[in-house]
Design a protein around this motif. Structure first.
Motif, mmCIF file in Angstrom:
data_model
loop_
_atom_site.group_PDB
_atom_site.id
_atom_site.type_symbol
_atom_site.label_atom_id
_atom_site.label_comp_id
_atom_site.label_asym_id
_atom_site.label_seq_id
_atom_site.Cartn_x
_atom_site.Cartn_y
_atom_site.Cartn_z
ATOM 1 N N ASP A 42 0.816 -1.165 0.014
ATOM 2 C CA ASP A 42 0.084 -0.085 0.018
ATOM 3 C C ASP A 42 0.986 1.363 0.154
ATOM 4 N N ARG A 68 -1.821 11.429 2.999
ATOM 5 C CA ARG A 68 -1.075 10.053 2.926
ATOM 6 C C ARG A 68 -0.127 9.689 1.832
ATOM 7 N N GLU A 97 -10.842 13.836 4.019
ATOM 8 C CA GLU A 97 -11.527 12.602 4.090
ATOM 9 C C GLU A 97 -10.595 11.543 3.766
ATOM 10 N N GLU A 98 -10.219 10.901 5.187
ATOM 11 C CA GLU A 98 -9.263 9.750 5.274
ATOM 12 C C GLU A 98 -9.463 8.705 4.263
ATOM 13 N N LYS A 99 -10.627 8.202 4.078
ATOM 14 C CA LYS A 99 -10.406 6.863 3.131
ATOM 15 C C LYS A 99 -10.096 7.323 1.994
ATOM 16 N N ALA A 100 -10.592 8.544 1.448
ATOM 17 C CA ALA A 100 -10.112 8.927 -0.059
ATOM 18 C C ALA A 100 -8.806 9.670 0.041
ATOM 19 N N ASP A 101 -8.457 9.940 1.142
ATOM 20 C CA ASP A 101 -6.914 10.612 1.441
ATOM 21 C C ASP A 101 -7.264 12.167 0.258
#
Length: 157
Positions: A42, A68, A97-101
């Protein structure tokens, strides 16, 4: 932001992982399949895709940044414009938005810089670099095939 020719990457990067990253980018061609490929788990992910360029005023045009991952954009076929602005000058309209960075910003009246992305160039955008890709390089729509390499911001240069 770093913009250069793919063959000149060694001027800016010294860690071993960058040799792998730029070898992957240099190997791209018009028949490279679209999709996602994990290069180093990742930490390094290659995304290849195509789209039609859009006007800056389009609802699809978004000024974005990431925390990230660093982004390396390179055009495989076609030509597009990417507008750039330092995030410190912008107002976030969608918080991180953490999931989408992803953070989305209000569009500035004009870009601090505009990049004409042609095959052979790369542009690296870090967390302080808001960028709006997918834009018309001319007055008309073009089909672009490009790659974005997502690189963990923890990887050293």
């Amino acid at each position: 932001m770093i913009v250069d020719h793919l063959n000149s990457w060694k001027k800016n990067f010294t860690a071993q992982i960058w040799e792998t990253i730029f070898a992957e980018l240099a190997a791209l061609h018009e028949n490279t399949p679209e999709g996602e490929k994990k290069i180093c788990g990742d930490d390094v992910i290659l995304k290849v895709f195509s789209y039609e360029t859009i006007h800056t005023e389009s609802n699809l045009a978004e000024m974005e940044s990431h925390r990230r991952y660093l982004d390396i954009h390179t055009t495989i076929t076609g030509v597009e414009r990417i507008d750039w602005h330092p995030v410190s000058f912008l107002e976030a309209i969608c918080p991180y938005e953490e999931k989408a960075d992803e953070i989305i910003y209000a569009k500035p009246d004009r870009a601090a810089a505009s990049l004409l992305m042609i095959p052979g160039l790369f542009a690296l955008f870090g967390p302080a670099d808001a960028h709006m890709p997918r834009l018309h390089a001319t007055d008309s729509t073009r089909i672009v095939k490009k790659a974005v390499m997502k690189i963990s911001s923890l990887i050293s240069f």
